[in-house]
Design a protein around this motif. Structure first.
Motif, PDB file in Angstrom:
ATOM      1  N   ILE A   5     -45.452 -28.032  26.504  1.00  0.00           N
ATOM      2  CA  ILE A   5     -45.534 -28.989  25.404  1.00  0.00           C
ATOM      3  C   ILE A   5     -44.167 -29.242  24.775  1.00  0.00           C
ATOM      4  O   ILE A   5     -43.962 -30.230  24.081  1.00  0.00           O
ATOM      5  CB  ILE A   5     -46.545 -28.505  24.343  1.00  0.00           C
ATOM      6  CG1 ILE A   5     -47.016 -29.677  23.478  1.00  0.00           C
ATOM      7  CG2 ILE A   5     -45.973 -27.358  23.515  1.00  0.00           C
ATOM      8  CD1 ILE A   5     -48.228 -29.355  22.627  1.00  0.00           C
ATOM      9  N   SER A   6     -43.207 -28.348  25.035  1.00  0.00           N
ATOM     10  CA  SER A   6     -41.876 -28.437  24.438  1.00  0.00           C
ATOM     11  C   SER A   6     -40.843 -28.978  25.419  1.00  0.00           C
ATOM     12  O   SER A   6     -40.586 -28.372  26.461  1.00  0.00           O
ATOM     13  CB  SER A   6     -41.431 -27.050  23.959  1.00  0.00           C
ATOM     14  OG  SER A   6     -40.050 -27.023  23.664  1.00  0.00           O
ATOM     15  N   GLU A   7     -40.215 -30.104  25.071  1.00  0.00           N
ATOM     16  CA  GLU A   7     -39.129 -30.637  25.898  1.00  0.00           C
ATOM     17  C   GLU A   7     -37.941 -29.688  25.904  1.00  0.00           C
ATOM     18  O   GLU A   7     -37.248 -29.550  26.917  1.00  0.00           O
ATOM     19  CB  GLU A   7     -38.696 -32.006  25.358  1.00  0.00           C
ATOM     20  CG  GLU A   7     -39.650 -33.137  25.695  1.00  0.00           C
ATOM     21  CD  GLU A   7     -39.477 -33.643  27.122  1.00  0.00           C
ATOM     22  OE1 GLU A   7     -38.768 -32.990  27.910  1.00  0.00           O
ATOM     23  OE2 GLU A   7     -40.084 -34.685  27.440  1.00  0.00           O
ATOM     24  N   ALA A   8     -37.702 -29.002  24.778  1.00  0.00           N
ATOM     25  CA  ALA A   8     -36.549 -28.104  24.694  1.00  0.00           C
ATOM     26  C   ALA A   8     -36.672 -26.952  25.684  1.00  0.00           C
ATOM     27  O   ALA A   8     -35.703 -26.605  26.377  1.00  0.00           O
ATOM     28  CB  ALA A   8     -36.414 -27.577  23.264  1.00  0.00           C
ATOM     29  N   ILE A   9     -37.860 -26.346  25.783  1.00  0.00           N
ATOM     30  CA  ILE A   9     -38.010 -25.228  26.705  1.00  0.00           C
ATOM     31  C   ILE A   9     -37.993 -25.722  28.148  1.00  0.00           C
ATOM     32  O   ILE A   9     -37.545 -25.007  29.053  1.00  0.00           O
ATOM     33  CB  ILE A   9     -39.275 -24.415  26.393  1.00  0.00           C
ATOM     34  CG1 ILE A   9     -39.139 -22.993  26.970  1.00  0.00           C
ATOM     35  CG2 ILE A   9     -40.535 -25.079  26.930  1.00  0.00           C
ATOM     36  CD1 ILE A   9     -38.060 -22.165  26.340  1.00  0.00           C
ATOM     37  N   LEU A  10     -38.435 -26.957  28.386  1.00  0.00           N
ATOM     38  CA  LEU A  10     -38.366 -27.498  29.746  1.00  0.00           C
ATOM     39  C   LEU A  10     -36.921 -27.700  30.186  1.00  0.00           C
ATOM     40  O   LEU A  10     -36.610 -27.551  31.379  1.00  0.00           O
ATOM     41  CB  LEU A  10     -39.149 -28.807  29.830  1.00  0.00           C
ATOM     42  CG  LEU A  10     -40.676 -28.667  29.801  1.00  0.00           C
ATOM     43  CD1 LEU A  10     -41.332 -30.044  29.812  1.00  0.00           C
ATOM     44  CD2 LEU A  10     -41.196 -27.824  30.966  1.00  0.00           C
ATOM     45  N   GLU A  11     -36.040 -28.017  29.267  1.00  0.00           N
ATOM     46  CA  GLU A  11     -34.623 -28.123  29.622  1.00  0.00           C
ATOM     47  C   GLU A  11     -34.099 -26.768  30.082  1.00  0.00           C
ATOM     48  O   GLU A  11     -33.322 -26.670  31.032  1.00  0.00           O
ATOM     49  CB  GLU A  11     -33.820 -28.642  28.424  1.00  0.00           C
ATOM     50  CG  GLU A  11     -33.930 -30.131  28.220  1.00  0.00           C
ATOM     51  CD  GLU A  11     -33.486 -30.926  29.449  1.00  0.00           C
ATOM     52  OE1 GLU A  11     -32.419 -30.609  30.027  1.00  0.00           O
ATOM     53  OE2 GLU A  11     -34.225 -31.840  29.864  1.00  0.00           O
ATOM     54  N   ARG A  12     -34.527 -25.725  29.402  1.00  0.00           N
ATOM     55  CA  ARG A  12     -34.137 -24.365  29.804  1.00  0.00           C
ATOM     56  C   ARG A  12     -34.698 -24.041  31.191  1.00  0.00           C
ATOM     57  O   ARG A  12     -34.026 -23.426  32.022  1.00  0.00           O
ATOM     58  CB  ARG A  12     -34.656 -23.385  28.759  1.00  0.00           C
ATOM     59  CG  ARG A  12     -34.091 -21.978  28.827  1.00  0.00           C
ATOM     60  CD  ARG A  12     -34.639 -21.158  27.662  1.00  0.00           C
ATOM     61  NE  ARG A  12     -34.111 -19.805  27.636  1.00  0.00           N
ATOM     62  CZ  ARG A  12     -33.114 -19.395  26.881  1.00  0.00           C
ATOM     63  NH1 ARG A  12     -32.515 -20.262  26.061  1.00  0.00           N
ATOM     64  NH2 ARG A  12     -32.694 -18.141  26.913  1.00  0.00           N
TER      65      ARG A  12
END
Length: 285
Positions: free
Chosen positions: A83-90
Motif C-alpha cells: 500500500i506504500s509507494e515509499a516502501i516499494l521504492e526500497r
C-alpha cells in the motif's frame, strides 16, 4: 468458488506500524528460505508443470522475500504489491541491487487488488493479515485473483507464542506492549493459530487447506543484532513508541527499561528468541 468480492461491515484499518527504518529493519532479515519454507516444495512442483508461473506477493514491504522467491521462477514473473509507494521504492532498490529482473512492483490495497479474476497461479502473503482488522476480506480478495487450481499461501506469526531467554521482566513487559499496540492498531494477536479458521470463513473447503506451523529463531550474534536493534528502534522512535505513550500503554521510564533490556539481550551469548508462525497453503477449487 465465487470470484465476487464479499462486502463486510467490519471496519477496515490501515497498516498501523508505519514504514520507518525502525519498523522495517528486521523485515529485511526475511528471505524465501527462512520465511516461506512451507511454500517452496509446492512452488517447485508448480514451476515444473508451468515454467512461466505468475506469482503475486501481497504486502511485500521491503521486498526481500519477493526478490528471493523470484529466483525460483527463472521463466516466470512475480508481482509485488504494497500500500506504500515509499516502501516499494526500497523494494525496487533491493531487487535491482541483486540483479533480479523478473519482479515488478505495484501499489495496491490488500482489500481491493487491482487485478482481474484468476490472474495469478500463486498468491502469497507474509505477516500481512495480522495487521488487518478484516483479514477474511483480504483472503477473499487473494482467492479472487488466483486461478482455479492455483495456490494461496499465507504465513502469520502468533504474537502470543514468543519464547525468549533471558526471561527478564523488561522483555516480558515489551512482549505485552507489542501485543497491546498491535490490538490498539486494529490488528490480530493470534493470527498464526487462526489461519485455518480465516480461510474457511473466506469460503474455502477444509480438504483444500494444508496447515502447518513454522518457527523463526534469533540466536546467532547477527540475528540477535538484527532483531534487537529493530526493537530498540521501535521503542526510541516511530509509531510503536508514539502509540504506547499516547494510549498510556507504557511510560517513558518503562520504555527506557525495555531499551536497556534489548541492548543487554543483544550482548548475551545465551540469548535466544523463538516465534511460532501459522502457515496455510490453499488449493483454489
Amino acid at each position: 468458488m465465487s470470484t465476487t468480492t464479499t462486502t463486510t461491515t467490519t471496519p477496515r484499518n490501515t497498516y498501523g506500524l508505519g514504514y520507518e527504518a525502525s519498523q522495517v529493519q528486521h523485515h529485511e532479515w526475511r528471505t524465501a528460505e527462512n520465511s516461506t519454507a512451507y511454500l517452496l516444495p509446492h512452488l517447485r512442483r508448480a514451476v515444473e508443470q508451468n515454467p512461466g508461473l505468475r506469482v503475486l506477493d501481497v504486502g511485500a514491504g521491503s521486498g526481500t522475500i519477493s526478490a528471493s522467491l523470484a529466483a525460483y521462477l527463472p521463466e516466470g514473473e512475480l508481482v509485488a504489491t504494497d500500500i506504500s509507494e515509499a516502501i516499494l521504492e526500497r523494494a525496487r532498490a533491493h531487487a535491482a541491487a541483486r540483479g533480479v529482473r523478473n519482479v515488478t512492483f505495484r501499489a495496491a490495497d490488500a482489500y481491493a487488488l487491482p487485478f482481474a479474476d484468476a490472474s495469478f497461479d500463486v498468491v502469497h502473503a507474509h505477516q500481512v493479515l495480522c495487521h488487518l482488522s478484516a483479514p477474511v476480506d483480504a483472503l477473499r480478495e487473494m482467492l479472487r485473483v488466483t486461478r482455479p487450481g492455483g495456490l494461496v499461501a499465507v504465513r502469520e506469526s502468533d504474537m502470543r507464542m514468543w519464547c525468549f531467554w533471558p526471561e527478564t521482566p523488561a522483555l516480558e513487559r515489551f512482549h505485552r506492549l507489542a501485543v497491546d499496540v498491535m490490538l490498539a492498531n486494529g490488528g490480530q494477536d493470534k493470527g498464526g493459530r487462526q489461519l485455518v479458521s480465516w480461510v474457511l470463513d473466506a469460503g474455502v473447503k477444509r480438504d483444500d487447506v494444508e496447515a502447518s506451523f513454522g518457527t523463526w529463531c534469533y540466536s546467532t550474534p547477527e540475528d540477535r543484532r538484527a532483531w534487537g536493534e529493530a526493537m530498540i528502534g521501535r521503542l526510541k522512535e516511530g509509531r510503536m513508541r508514539s502509540k504506547a505513550l499516547e494510549t498510556g500503554l507504557a511510560t517513558e521510564e518503562e520504555i527506557e527499561e525495555m531499551v536497556k533490556a534489548w541492548e543487554e539481550w543483544i550482548r548475551t551469548d545465551s540469548a535466544t528468541l523463538g516465534i511460532m508462525n501459522g502457515e496455510v497453503v490453499v488449493k483454489k477449487a
